[in-house]
Design a protein around this motif. Structure first.
Motif, PDB file in Angstrom:
ATOM      1  N   PHE A 151       0.832  -1.202   0.000  1.00  0.00           N
ATOM      2  CA  PHE A 151       0.000   0.000   0.000  1.00  0.00           C
ATOM      3  C   PHE A 151       0.870   1.257   0.000  1.00  0.00           C
ATOM      4  O   PHE A 151       0.519   2.258  -0.627  1.00  0.00           O
ATOM      5  CB  PHE A 151      -0.942  -0.020   1.208  1.00  0.00           C
ATOM      6  CG  PHE A 151      -2.071  -0.996   1.077  1.00  0.00           C
ATOM      7  CD1 PHE A 151      -3.296  -0.596   0.569  1.00  0.00           C
ATOM      8  CD2 PHE A 151      -1.913  -2.326   1.450  1.00  0.00           C
ATOM      9  CE1 PHE A 151      -4.349  -1.485   0.438  1.00  0.00           C
ATOM     10  CE2 PHE A 151      -2.956  -3.230   1.324  1.00  0.00           C
ATOM     11  CZ  PHE A 151      -4.178  -2.803   0.811  1.00  0.00           C
ATOM     12  N   ALA A 152       1.984   1.201   0.701  1.00  0.00           N
ATOM     13  CA  ALA A 152       2.916   2.338   0.691  1.00  0.00           C
ATOM     14  C   ALA A 152       3.470   2.554  -0.718  1.00  0.00           C
ATOM     15  O   ALA A 152       3.614   3.698  -1.177  1.00  0.00           O
ATOM     16  CB  ALA A 152       4.049   2.101   1.683  1.00  0.00           C
ATOM     17  N   LEU A 153       3.765   1.450  -1.410  1.00  0.00           N
ATOM     18  CA  LEU A 153       4.232   1.557  -2.790  1.00  0.00           C
ATOM     19  C   LEU A 153       3.142   2.155  -3.674  1.00  0.00           C
ATOM     20  O   LEU A 153       3.425   2.957  -4.572  1.00  0.00           O
ATOM     21  CB  LEU A 153       4.646   0.180  -3.314  1.00  0.00           C
ATOM     22  CG  LEU A 153       5.187   0.135  -4.747  1.00  0.00           C
ATOM     23  CD1 LEU A 153       6.413   1.009  -4.881  1.00  0.00           C
ATOM     24  CD2 LEU A 153       5.493  -1.304  -5.149  1.00  0.00           C
ATOM     25  N   GLY A 154       1.887   1.775  -3.406  1.00  0.00           N
ATOM     26  CA  GLY A 154       0.763   2.354  -4.147  1.00  0.00           C
ATOM     27  C   GLY A 154       0.699   3.861  -3.971  1.00  0.00           C
ATOM     28  O   GLY A 154       0.424   4.599  -4.924  1.00  0.00           O
ATOM     29  N   THR A 155       0.963   4.333  -2.757  1.00  0.00           N
ATOM     30  CA  THR A 155       0.990   5.773  -2.502  1.00  0.00           C
ATOM     31  C   THR A 155       2.094   6.449  -3.313  1.00  0.00           C
ATOM     32  O   THR A 155       1.886   7.514  -3.895  1.00  0.00           O
ATOM     33  CB  THR A 155       1.207   6.049  -1.002  1.00  0.00           C
ATOM     34  OG1 THR A 155       0.129   5.483  -0.257  1.00  0.00           O
ATOM     35  CG2 THR A 155       1.268   7.542  -0.731  1.00  0.00           C
ATOM     36  N   ALA A 156       3.270   5.834  -3.341  1.00  0.00           N
ATOM     37  CA  ALA A 156       4.396   6.410  -4.085  1.00  0.00           C
ATOM     38  C   ALA A 156       4.084   6.514  -5.573  1.00  0.00           C
ATOM     39  O   ALA A 156       4.372   7.536  -6.212  1.00  0.00           O
ATOM     40  CB  ALA A 156       5.651   5.564  -3.866  1.00  0.00           C
ATOM     41  N   VAL A 157       3.482   5.475  -6.134  1.00  0.00           N
ATOM     42  CA  VAL A 157       3.160   5.469  -7.568  1.00  0.00           C
ATOM     43  C   VAL A 157       2.114   6.538  -7.888  1.00  0.00           C
ATOM     44  O   VAL A 157       2.257   7.297  -8.858  1.00  0.00           O
ATOM     45  CB  VAL A 157       2.664   4.081  -8.009  1.00  0.00           C
ATOM     46  CG1 VAL A 157       2.155   4.128  -9.451  1.00  0.00           C
ATOM     47  CG2 VAL A 157       3.781   3.052  -7.883  1.00  0.00           C
ATOM     48  N   THR A 158       1.051   6.604  -7.074  1.00  0.00           N
ATOM     49  CA  THR A 158      -0.006   7.591  -7.340  1.00  0.00           C
ATOM     50  C   THR A 158       0.511   9.015  -7.157  1.00  0.00           C
ATOM     51  O   THR A 158       0.132   9.917  -7.914  1.00  0.00           O
ATOM     52  CB  THR A 158      -1.225   7.369  -6.429  1.00  0.00           C
ATOM     53  OG1 THR A 158      -0.818   7.393  -5.047  1.00  0.00           O
ATOM     54  CG2 THR A 158      -1.889   6.032  -6.724  1.00  0.00           C
ATOM     55  N   LEU A 159       1.381   9.224  -6.178  1.00  0.00           N
ATOM     56  CA  LEU A 159       1.943  10.558  -5.963  1.00  0.00           C
ATOM     57  C   LEU A 159       2.809  10.983  -7.142  1.00  0.00           C
ATOM     58  O   LEU A 159       2.739  12.136  -7.601  1.00  0.00           O
ATOM     59  CB  LEU A 159       2.768  10.580  -4.671  1.00  0.00           C
ATOM     60  CG  LEU A 159       3.438  11.907  -4.313  1.00  0.00           C
ATOM     61  CD1 LEU A 159       2.397  13.011  -4.160  1.00  0.00           C
ATOM     62  CD2 LEU A 159       4.253  11.771  -3.035  1.00  0.00           C
ATOM     63  N   ALA A 160       3.617  10.048  -7.644  1.00  0.00           N
ATOM     64  CA  ALA A 160       4.468  10.358  -8.788  1.00  0.00           C
ATOM     65  C   ALA A 160       3.620  10.711 -10.016  1.00  0.00           C
ATOM     66  O   ALA A 160       3.880  11.699 -10.702  1.00  0.00           O
ATOM     67  CB  ALA A 160       5.382   9.171  -9.094  1.00  0.00           C
TER      68      ALA A 160
END
Length: 283
Positions: A151-160
């Motif tokens: 889920f943290a990786l999901g946040t990073a991808v969506t933020l980018a």
């Protein structure tokens, strides 16, 4: 010269924005899982609409118009997905571990800017970003593997993606208009999901959610200003300044005292941000 000024302003906006984003992480951590992610997503976006509405009403009819509806709709749901993933990861992971993965976003922005914007960063920018990312891993070194890391990786991808897509927004569209429609477009899906996970909320939880909404709203607005003024490859490094804020807040709120290795990691992150050429000219 104008481009240099724009880049300087963009970096400043990102630094302040990351201060607000780091404070938002703290408020979510303080919720301590007392609110469901879907309920949090809906309430945060609803509060954002309420906060922006008075400012949006004051601008002219022409300025209120949405110039890129499909792009705004896409970015609205990136915010929704990112906020839900962020809450889950911060709730179930230590703040430092979750943020270590969040700060993969600036690194992801380099290849995304090439594919989506045709902006090719210099070799020096790539090296500097890589060094800073190593510093992130050193300072916020993940000490455990957990399903919430996805889920943290999901946040990073969506933020980018969210920040990269800001470059495609029409420059004549005001930040207030962008924030208002982005928040509004996310409400239908958020409301539908929250209906099935609704639960009573205390006044304390309401306050933390409201604070998180305001802080992220400020970050999103500053990010739009920043990425509309300068290429992502030129300013993405400034996103790493939020790491310093997270470390300081970890000491303040959660008694996470940095050790020698953490200090070394901070140096790795700060060094690529220093204006080396400017320093050389002053010698």
């Amino acid at each position: 010269m104008p481009q240099a000024i724009n880049t300087t302003h963009a970096i400043f906006f990102l630094i302040i924005g990351n201060l607000f984003a780091s404070l938002s992480d703290v408020t979510v951590k303080l919720l301590d899982g007392g609110v469901s992610p879907f309920q949090y997503m809906f309430l945060r976006q609803l509060i954002a609409v309420i906060l922006i509405w008075p400012f949006w009403r004051k601008v002219s009819t022409q300025q209120r118009r949405l110039s890129a509806p499909y792009l705004t709709l896409f970015r609205a749901h990136l915010v929704l997905i990112g906020s839900g993933c962020m809450m889950v990861s911060i709730t179930y992971l230590p703040l430092a571990t979750a943020n270590a993965i969040f700060y993969a976003a600036p690194l992801l922005m380099l290849p995304l800017s090439i594919v989506l914007l045709k902006e090719y960063p210099s070799f020096g920018k790539v090296c500097a970003t890589s060094i800073a990312f190593v510093g992130v891993l050193v300072v916020l070194r993940p000490s455990q593997y957990h399903w919430a890391a996805l889920f943290a990786l999901g946040t990073a991808v969506t933020l980018a993606l969210f920040n990269i897509m800001a470059r495609k927004l029409p420059k004549e569209q005001s930040v207030i208009t962008t924030l208002f429609w982005t928040s509004l477009f996310s409400l239908p899906v958020a409301a539908l999901l929250s209906v099935f996970h609704w639960q009573p909320i205390s006044i304390r939880e309401w306050l933390w959610i409201a604070a998180s909404s305001l802080l992220i709203l400020l970050y999103n607005g500053l990010a739009v200003l920043a990425y509309q003024r300068a290429p992502a490859s030129q300013i993405a490094l400034a996103e790493y300044t939020g790491l310093i804020f997270v470390v300081l807040f970890g000491v303040w709120w959660f008694n996470e005292i940095p050790d020698t290795l953490t200090a070394f990691g901070i140096i790795l992150i700060i060094l690529p941000l220093l204006p080396i050429k400017a320093l050389r000219r002053t010698k």
